[in-house]
Design an enzyme around this catalytic site. Structure first.
Site: not given
Length: 506
Positions: A79, A167, A169, A220-226
């Site tokens: 683009c 685009h 993508e 935090s209990g979330g995916v990333d930190s786990s």
């Protein structure tokens, strides 16, 4: 040595998608501001120039010296990137008669060109631009056209440089992933980026980076930190201590469930219940931004207090992922939004920062988690806001309001799992509205709270649509909430898309 594609960001809303698509093709890539091309060019196989909100002739337009790129690596302009290459070569770029936005079809394609290998005429693409290339410079050859856009794609003869006006993508360009794969073939990429290779190289680099130092990580209990915690645990074992702060705004019984999960994973976790501190500091506060700041500061204070009990800690680890890093800085270096992971902790605690996932997109984090052998319910956990239920309680926060929302939310989320709908929804939750409505229960008039159910679907998280959940499911959830949650007599369903609405209400 890690081979890579460099994506120069000129401010397009879809630049991240370019990176995601290349990663899906198992090719490592880095998204960098247009003016921050790396000095160390080791391993670079090709360069992509993104789109931009600017016109090439705008005085404020972002510009690079193409002589430092053209002919040195295969180059693909998308683009604005395509327009900029043509414009700098002496071509003409002019405002289109009508803004070209939406689906289109490539009516003619040069199928002998390497970029369009395997793509047939009629292929659907996605246009999104106000300008168009009206004349190409000498030596530039048209290789694809639509009915309305004569120069839909071009190649510079004798040079591995291409430009596409559309685009590739985005999801609506049906052969876009094939076009990008063709570009990787042109760049002679090995495409050896995978969760397994990431884990192996990251564990090695973490051991070199951290040595025998001690590290603390906020869970935090979330995916990333786990996933970050499990990765670090494999690298440094007992030298990692995780801290999980319960600010009283988690989902129902979440603290206990998450602590059980972390114990199962073999993590060294300190769980801290801090309900009273947060409820006290949030009392009477209704402004959403103030609530976020109070919770952010409170988390820092509690985390800092616990971390200081651990001797000789030198590193703070976080689950920061690649979109967090990209979104935290604009291409001009100005902060767009401060990411909740950072929050001032490293400076306050005088610790060095360790972010083992900072190169990954969310879907890659999940793949790494699966490769690490983590439980499916942890890996597939829907996103949950850092401030927790505070941004789903509109108005001031009280323990009673938290209790009502936790009970209603638990019914909704449990029902999504029971009806096998949980994995089909990107994110779901209940919002406690700052209104009360008249109802009738047991022949008596009631004047109680209304709650809104919110569930959205998404392919890339940049846009979202409301989930078209079955009517009988919504009826069952509504009846269960009204009958089982004391204080609620009305349930509504949010059917707003993003944009214009956001996923969360605050």
């Amino acid at each position: 040595m890690q081979e890579k594609i460099i994506i120069l960001d000129f401010g397009s809303q879809t630049t991240q998608l370019i990176g995601r698509r290349l990663r899906e093709l198992n090719e490592y890539c880095e998204i960098l501001p247009y003016n921050k091309f790396p000095e160390d060019t080791t391993g670079i196989k090709g360069v992509i120039l993104s789109g931009s909100p600017y016109s090439v002739y705008d005085p404020s337009a972002f510009k690079v010296d193409l002589s430092t790129l053209r002919g040195k690596w295969p180059l693909l302009g998308i683009c604005y990137g395509a327009q900029y290459i043509a414009y700098c070569g002496g071509g003409s770029v002019e405002p289109a008669v009508a803004r070209e936005y939406g689906r289109a079809n490539l009516e003619t394609i040069d199928q002998d060109d390497a970029l369009f290998k395997g793509i047939n005429a009629g292929s659907q693409i996605w246009m999104s631009h106000g300008d168009t290339i009206t004349q190409l410079p000498q030596g530039f050859k048209i290789i694809a056209s639509t009915n309305d856009v004569p120069v839909a794609a071009y190649k510079i003869e004798g040079e591995d440089t291409w430009g596409v006006q559309f685009h590739p993508e985005v999801f609506h360009s049906l052969d876009g992933i094939l076009l990008l794969d063709n570009f990787l073939q042109i760049c002679h990429c090995k495409k050896d980026w995978s969760p397994a290779s990431f884990i192996e190289s990251t564990i090695t680099s973490l051991r070199e980076q951290l040595g025998n130092d001690k590290v603390v990580l906020g869970l935090s209990g979330g995916v990333d930190s786990s996933v970050a915690a499990v990765l670090l645990n494999k690298a440094i074992g007992k030298n990692l201590t995780c801290i999980f702060v319960d600010h009283g705004l988690l989902r129902k019984n979440e603290f206990e469930k998450v602590m059980e999960d972390y114990e199962h994973l073999g993590l060294n976790v300190i769980g801290v219940r801090a309900h009273e501190k947060f409820y006290s500091e949030l009392a009477g506060v209704t402004d959403p931004e103030k609530k976020r700041k109070i919770i952010g500061k409170g988390f820092i204070d509690v985390f800092d207090e616990e971390a200081r009990k651990i001797k000789d800690v030198k590193w703070l680890a976080q689950g920061t992922i690649y979109p967090d890093c990209i979104e935290s800085l604009s291409i001009t270096g100005t902060t767009i939004k401060s990411h909740h992971n950072v929050g001032g902790l490293p400076e306050k605690m005088n610790l060095k920062l360790c972010e083992p996932l900072r190169l990954l997109f969310k879907d890659e984090v999940r793949k790494v988690g699966r490769e690490l052998g983590m439980m499916g319910h942890l890996i597939k956990r829907q996103p949950f806001p850092g401030p927790g239920l505070a941004v789903r309680i509109l108005g001031d926060i009280t323990p009673e309001k938290v209790r009502i929302l936790q009970d209603a939310d638990d019914i909704f989320i449990s029902a999504l799992r029971e009806w096998n709908l949980y994995d089909k929804v990107w994110q779901a939750g209940v919002i406690l509205l700052p209104v009360q409505s008249v109802g009738v229960m047991g022949d008596e008039r009631t004047y109680e709270n209304a709650v809104a159910l919110r569930a959205v679907t998404s392919t890339d998280a940049m846009t979202a649509d409301w989930a078209q959940l079955p009517y009988d499911f919504l009826a069952k959830v509504s009846n269960d909430i009204i009958n089982k949650v004391k204080g609620v007599n009305r349930v509504v369903y949010d059917i707003s898309s993003k944009p214009p609405a956001t996923i969360e209400w605050e």
